[in-house]
Write a protein that holds these residues in place. Structure first.
Motif, short mmCIF file in Angstrom:
data_model
loop_
_atom_site.label_atom_id
_atom_site.label_comp_id
_atom_site.label_asym_id
_atom_site.label_seq_id
_atom_site.Cartn_x
_atom_site.Cartn_y
_atom_site.Cartn_z
N GLU A 60 -78.24 -37.46 121.16
CA GLU A 60 -79.65 -37.58 120.81
C GLU A 60 -80.09 -39.04 120.92
OE1 GLU A 60 -82.83 -35.88 117.56
OE2 GLU A 60 -80.69 -35.67 117.21
N GLY A 89 -75.66 -36.08 118.64
CA GLY A 89 -76.57 -35.27 117.84
C GLY A 89 -76.04 -33.87 117.61
N PRO A 90 -76.87 -33.06 116.99
CA PRO A 90 -78.22 -33.40 116.52
C PRO A 90 -78.17 -34.17 115.19
CG PRO A 90 -77.76 -31.12 116.02
CD PRO A 90 -76.58 -31.61 116.81
N GLY A 123 -83.35 -34.91 122.62
CA GLY A 123 -82.20 -34.26 122.03
C GLY A 123 -80.95 -34.36 122.87
N ARG A 139 -87.60 -39.33 116.83
CA ARG A 139 -86.76 -38.70 117.85
C ARG A 139 -87.41 -38.93 119.22
NH1 ARG A 139 -83.22 -34.98 115.24
NH2 ARG A 139 -83.98 -34.29 113.19
#
Length: 254
Positions: free
Chosen positions: A190, A146-147, A177, A174
């Motif tokens: 992520e 990620g992000p 993170g 989501r």
């Protein structure tokens, strides 16, 4: 001479219920002339059989299953979703070696993908669960570097163009993170959850690769309403409850 009956079950349905193959594959076996009833080859669809009829596929008797069995397996990485493997790799059936009947996986999970896998000898149910028209949802937990950008998320939600056509819109959320599964030299990983109802080959991996985020780890956390959860560690399985079976069959019109 074998004659069609006004009563009885269609031959392809009986073959599916016996765990010989899915209904679609059973139809292909019939049309290929590989199925006989009472010693007479049946090569057309629609033939009905009764409990007294003797059925053979490729000359081998079909043992009708009086009981249908349903199991949920938490498939580990490094096991293939197949009944056998010419390369000698472990299969999902090796993990269910004490199950009293032959069951078959419903759909597939990649060698490198873990998670919820249903196995059953109910061929009619398996056929419907795998058919996209019934809209049975599968939810995956996905680890990527990620992000992940907003545009990529929206593309996944609206449908991604792959080499075999556009995917249906997906639900994407989501989860975290940063993950402990961090092997990218300090760069954050992520975790997302994606829900689809299609079943294309390696679909989730291809979807994320198409939007620029190759999958590093993939786990199916839910198949329909079934989830291994914390109670079913990788490699373990359990029989479905009567309530779970009823709900599973109801969601595909059985």
């Amino acid at each position: 001479m074998v004659q069609d009956k006004d009563s009885g079950e269609r031959l392809q349905k009986v073959l599916a219920q016996a765990g010989v193959a899915s209904r679609r594959h059973a139809e292909q076996l019939i049309l290929a002339g590989r199925v006989s009833v009472n010693g007479v080859k049946i090569a057309v669809l629609g033939h009905k059989v009764g409990i007294e009829d003797h059925i053979e596929v490729d000359g081998k008797p079909v043992e009708r299953s009086e009981r249908l069995h349903y199991y949920l397996l938490n498939k580990p990485v490094g096991v293939i979703t197949s009944v056998s493997d010419p390369q000698g790799r472990p299969t999902v059936l090796d993990l269910l070696n004490d199950v009293p009947v032959r069951v078959y996986p419903v759909g597939r999970l990649d060698f490198d993908t873990s998670g919820a896998l249903l196995l059953t000898n109910d061929g009619e149910l398996a056929h419907r669960l795998m058919h996209p028209s019934y809209g049975v949802e599968k939810t995956y937990r996905v680890w990527v570097q990620g992000p992940v950008g907003i545009n990529a998320l929206e593309n996944l939600r609206q449908g991604v163009l792959l080499e075999d056509g556009n995917t249906a819109p997906a639900k994407v959320e989501r989860v975290s993170g940063v993950s402990k599964f961090n092997k990218t030299k300090g760069k954050p990983l992520e975790i997302l959850e994606v829900t689809i109802h299609e079943g294309r080959n390696r679909q989730v991996r291809r979807m994320f690769a198409a939007v620029g985020y190759p999958v590093l780890k993939l786990d199916r956390v839910r198949f329909g309403h079934l989830s291994p959860g914390n109670a079913l560690p990788p490699g373990a399985y359990r029989a479905l409850s009567k309530e779970e079976i009823k709900e599973l069959r109801s969601c595909v019109g059985l």
